[in-house]
Design a protein around this motif. Structure first.
Motif, PDB file in Angstrom:
ATOM      1  N   SER A 224       0.824  -1.208   0.000  1.00  0.00           N
ATOM      2  CA  SER A 224       0.000   0.000   0.000  1.00  0.00           C
ATOM      3  C   SER A 224       0.863   1.266   0.000  1.00  0.00           C
ATOM      4  O   SER A 224       0.608   2.207  -0.752  1.00  0.00           O
ATOM      5  N   GLU A 225       1.893   1.270   0.815  1.00  0.00           N
ATOM      6  CA  GLU A 225       2.766   2.438   0.895  1.00  0.00           C
ATOM      7  C   GLU A 225       3.517   2.670  -0.417  1.00  0.00           C
ATOM      8  O   GLU A 225       3.642   3.807  -0.863  1.00  0.00           O
TER       9      GLU A 225
ATOM     10  N   GLY B 282      -7.178   4.787  -7.255  1.00  0.00           N
ATOM     11  CA  GLY B 282      -6.034   4.069  -6.708  1.00  0.00           C
ATOM     12  C   GLY B 282      -6.160   2.566  -6.861  1.00  0.00           C
ATOM     13  O   GLY B 282      -5.173   1.868  -7.096  1.00  0.00           O
ATOM     14  N   ALA B 283      -7.380   2.059  -6.743  1.00  0.00           N
ATOM     15  CA  ALA B 283      -7.606   0.623  -6.875  1.00  0.00           C
ATOM     16  C   ALA B 283      -7.278   0.154  -8.288  1.00  0.00           C
ATOM     17  O   ALA B 283      -6.678  -0.910  -8.475  1.00  0.00           O
ATOM     18  N   ASP B 284      -7.638   0.944  -9.286  1.00  0.00           N
ATOM     19  CA  ASP B 284      -7.309   0.603 -10.673  1.00  0.00           C
ATOM     20  C   ASP B 284      -5.793   0.605 -10.881  1.00  0.00           C
ATOM     21  O   ASP B 284      -5.249  -0.253 -11.580  1.00  0.00           O
ATOM     22  N   PHE B 285      -5.127   1.562 -10.268  1.00  0.00           N
ATOM     23  CA  PHE B 285      -3.672   1.627 -10.377  1.00  0.00           C
ATOM     24  C   PHE B 285      -3.033   0.403  -9.734  1.00  0.00           C
ATOM     25  O   PHE B 285      -2.089  -0.168 -10.287  1.00  0.00           O
ATOM     26  N   LEU B 286      -3.528  -0.006  -8.583  1.00  0.00           N
ATOM     27  CA  LEU B 286      -2.972  -1.167  -7.900  1.00  0.00           C
ATOM     28  C   LEU B 286      -3.080  -2.415  -8.766  1.00  0.00           C
ATOM     29  O   LEU B 286      -2.105  -3.156  -8.919  1.00  0.00           O
TER      30      LEU B 286
ATOM     31  N   ILE C 238      -9.503 -10.065  -8.293  1.00  0.00           N
ATOM     32  CA  ILE C 238      -9.581  -9.051  -7.235  1.00  0.00           C
ATOM     33  C   ILE C 238     -10.750  -8.115  -7.528  1.00  0.00           C
ATOM     34  O   ILE C 238     -10.802  -7.482  -8.578  1.00  0.00           O
ATOM     35  N   SER C 239     -11.676  -8.031  -6.579  1.00  0.00           N
ATOM     36  CA  SER C 239     -12.815  -7.133  -6.761  1.00  0.00           C
ATOM     37  C   SER C 239     -12.359  -5.688  -6.581  1.00  0.00           C
ATOM     38  O   SER C 239     -11.310  -5.414  -5.987  1.00  0.00           O
TER      39      SER C 239
ATOM     40  N   ASN D  28      -9.371  -1.608  -3.619  1.00  0.00           N
ATOM     41  CA  ASN D  28      -9.402  -0.323  -2.931  1.00  0.00           C
ATOM     42  C   ASN D  28      -8.898  -0.464  -1.497  1.00  0.00           C
ATOM     43  O   ASN D  28      -8.131   0.371  -1.017  1.00  0.00           O
ATOM     44  N   ARG D  29      -9.301  -1.524  -0.815  1.00  0.00           N
ATOM     45  CA  ARG D  29      -8.848  -1.748   0.563  1.00  0.00           C
ATOM     46  C   ARG D  29      -7.349  -2.039   0.621  1.00  0.00           C
ATOM     47  O   ARG D  29      -6.659  -1.584   1.531  1.00  0.00           O
TER      48      ARG D  29
END
Length: 69
Positions: free
Chosen positions: A4-5, A21-25, A47-48, A53-54
């Protein structure tokens, strides 16, 4: 540093194509997954949006089943 960091640190620099951010991850994880060397199907398709996002926000760790691929 945890995932996450790292994701939050580099998102402003290379995340311009991902509005969330979730799309980037998911895109980041996808970019490091080598489909030719893996014997399993693409794990990050599972991954949902909520889980991604979490994970991006640091409230949930990346599951081992994704980390060990």
């Amino acid at each position: 540093m945890n995932l996450s960091e790292v994701a939050k640190l580099i998102y402003p620099y290379i995340g311009e194509n991902c509005p969330k951010g979730a799309d980037f991850l998911v895109a980041l994880l996808d970019s490091i997954f080598d489909e030719e060397k893996s014997k399993s199907p693409h794990p990050f398709d599972e991954i949902s949006q909520d889980n991604a996002n979490r994970i991006f926000n640091g409230t949930k760790p990346l599951a081992k089943k994704y980390a060990l691929v």
